[in-house]
Design a protein around this motif. Sequence first.
Motif, PDB file in Angstrom:
ATOM      1  N   PRO A  80       0.794  -1.237   0.000  1.00 52.82           N
ATOM      2  CA  PRO A  80       0.000   0.000   0.000  1.00 52.82           C
ATOM      3  C   PRO A  80       0.820   1.278   0.000  1.00 52.82           C
ATOM      4  O   PRO A  80       0.281   2.349  -0.273  1.00 52.82           O
ATOM      5  N   LEU A  81       2.114   1.201   0.293  1.00 50.68           N
ATOM      6  CA  LEU A  81       2.935   2.413   0.268  1.00 50.68           C
ATOM      7  C   LEU A  81       3.456   2.736  -1.133  1.00 50.68           C
ATOM      8  O   LEU A  81       4.025   3.816  -1.335  1.00 50.68           O
ATOM      9  N   GLN A  82       3.272   1.833  -2.083  1.00 47.81           N
ATOM     10  CA  GLN A  82       3.771   2.059  -3.440  1.00 47.81           C
ATOM     11  C   GLN A  82       3.297   3.401  -4.021  1.00 47.81           C
ATOM     12  O   GLN A  82       4.121   4.174  -4.529  1.00 47.81           O
ATOM     13  N   PRO A  83       1.996   3.755  -3.932  1.00 53.55           N
ATOM     14  CA  PRO A  83       1.578   5.033  -4.529  1.00 53.55           C
ATOM     15  C   PRO A  83       2.146   6.256  -3.808  1.00 53.55           C
ATOM     16  O   PRO A  83       2.135   7.356  -4.367  1.00 53.55           O
ATOM     17  N   LEU A  84       2.634   6.065  -2.586  1.00 53.44           N
ATOM     18  CA  LEU A  84       3.109   7.212  -1.795  1.00 53.44           C
ATOM     19  C   LEU A  84       4.609   7.407  -1.899  1.00 53.44           C
ATOM     20  O   LEU A  84       5.144   8.355  -1.312  1.00 53.44           O
ATOM     21  N   LEU A  85       5.276   6.529  -2.621  1.00 52.80           N
ATOM     22  CA  LEU A  85       6.733   6.651  -2.701  1.00 52.80           C
ATOM     23  C   LEU A  85       7.177   8.003  -3.267  1.00 52.80           C
ATOM     24  O   LEU A  85       8.101   8.622  -2.735  1.00 52.80           O
ATOM     25  N   PRO A  86       6.557   8.528  -4.331  1.00 47.18           N
ATOM     26  CA  PRO A  86       6.980   9.861  -4.813  1.00 47.18           C
ATOM     27  C   PRO A  86       6.849  10.934  -3.745  1.00 47.18           C
ATOM     28  O   PRO A  86       7.701  11.828  -3.647  1.00 47.18           O
ATOM     29  N   LEU A  87       5.801  10.843  -2.923  1.00 46.56           N
ATOM     30  CA  LEU A  87       5.612  11.827  -1.861  1.00 46.56           C
ATOM     31  C   LEU A  87       6.751  11.760  -0.849  1.00 46.56           C
ATOM     32  O   LEU A  87       7.325  12.789  -0.468  1.00 46.56           O
ATOM     33  N   MET A  88       7.099  10.552  -0.413  1.00 42.85           N
ATOM     34  CA  MET A  88       8.180  10.411   0.575  1.00 42.85           C
ATOM     35  C   MET A  88       9.531  10.731  -0.049  1.00 42.85           C
ATOM     36  O   MET A  88      10.401  11.322   0.598  1.00 42.85           O
TER      37      MET A  88
END
Length: 476
Positions: A50-58
Motif C-alpha cells: 500500500p505504500l507504493q503510490p506514496l513513494l513519490p511523496l516520501m
Amino acid sequence: MTKHAWPEAPRRQIEASWHRSLAAGIDPEGTSAPLVFDLDYIDDIRQAHPLQPLLPLMSQTLAGLADEIGHVMIVTDAHGRVLWREGNTAILRRADQIGLADGHQWEERKVGTNGIGTALAMGRPMHVYSEEHLMRVLHVWSCSGAPIVDPDSGRIIGCVDISGTARTLHPATVALVTAAAKLAESELALRMHERDERLRRRYESLRGRPGILLSPTGRVISGDPGGRLGDRVPLMDGTHADDPDPPLVFPAHPGERLRASGQRMILRDGTVGLLESFDDGYLLRTVPTATPPALALSFLGDRPPSVTLGDREQPLSLRHAEILALLALHPHGLTAEQLSFHMYGDYGNPVTIRAEIHRLRAQLGNAIAAKPYRLACPVEADFLAVRRHLAAKDPAALARSYTGPLLQRSESPEIRRERDELEAQVRACLLRYGSPEHLWAYAQTTNGRDDYEILERLAALPPTDARSAAARTRLA
C-alpha cells in the motif's frame, strides 16, 4: 560482549532493545542483514504494497536531502524488509556492504538494535546512534526511523528511515522522518475516506440496503446505526503467533488470513453473521440460528473432568478443563494473554493458549468464540451451581451438588484460588446451616473426610447412629 563496548548509561529504550535482540540470538559480530526477498520478484512485491503510490511523496520529502548530505533513504514493509532506497552512489555502495539494500530484512530479531527494527518493535520513531547498535559492524552508522500506521487497519505497514555515518547524521533527523511518516499516514487516510465514500454510494443504491457495509479490513462504514458491532468486525481468521516467515502480501499478518466470502462468523453480540463480498469491501448479513446446545461441565470431585455438549459426553484433558473453567468464571471473555496469566502466572505463553484453544474448538465446534475467547452457548457447570446454592444459603442443595474440590489436580493460580474459596465457603455454610445429613455428605468429599470439626459434630450424634460410629473411628 565486553562491558566497555557500550555507553556507560544507555537509554532505557536502547537497553530494552539489546535485551530483546540478545534473547533472539543476535550475534554482535554479525556482518550484514539477511537477504530474504528473491530480487527477481521484488517489483511485484512493491506493486502489492500500500505504500507504493506514496513513494513519490516520501521521496520528494526526504530523498533529495538524503542525497545532498550523503545519506540513504529507506522504506521498508512492516517486517523491516527493504522495498525502496535512494541515495548517492557512494553511500549506496557502503550500504550494500551491511545489507542496507533492497530485499534485506532489518527486524530486531534479525540484526538486533537499529533505527528501522527498533522503531517497528516499539511502534514509535527512534534514533539509534553509532555504538547503540548491537552489531559492531554498524557502529560507523546512525539511523533515524519512524513507523507508518495504516489508518484503515490500525496496523503498522512500514517504516521510513534515513541512515548515514555516525559523524554526519544529526539526531534531529528523527523529526524529519517522523514528519514524512505522518504525511504518508495523512495521504493514506485521505485515500481511505475516498474509498469509503465510493463504497457508501454504491451501498446506498441497493434496494433495502441488506446487511452491514464493511471496509476490506472490517471497519463498519454503514448499516449499523445502533453501533452494536462497534467500530470494527474482525475479519482476520487465525492467531497472532510469531511467524518466522511473515507473508509478503498486504494486508495479511503473521498467523492470520482474511476470511473468505460466504463464511459464517459469530459477532460480539452473539449473533451469527454471513460475510459476502461487495465491490471492494464486504456486506455482513445476520442469519437466524437455532438455540445452541448447552455446555455442561463436571469439574468437581474425584471423577476425571468431562464436558457434555447437547447429549454427547466427552472426557477432557486437565489443560482443556482449566481453559473451560476459566471461561465459565469470566463470561465476558478473556484474551490469550489473560488466559495464559490465569493458568501459568508470569511464566505463561499466549501462543500455547492459542494452540490449545484451536484443539478445543476441534472438539467443541462453535461453543468457543474468539476476540476475546468466551463460551458462546448456555453453560451449566457444577461449580457454578455450588456458587448459586451458596448465595441462596441452601445447605440441602449444597450438600447434594458439592462432590469435592474444583479440578483438584490443577496448579493454575486462578483455579487454585477459586477452589480454595469454594471449599471454605461450602464448609462454613454447612457448619452453620447444615443438618447431620448435610454434614455427612460433606464428610464423603476429599477434604471433608478428615475434617476435625465436621467429624466432631457427627460423633456427637446418638451412639446408635452409624454416622457417629464412623466419625469416631476417623477421629481415633
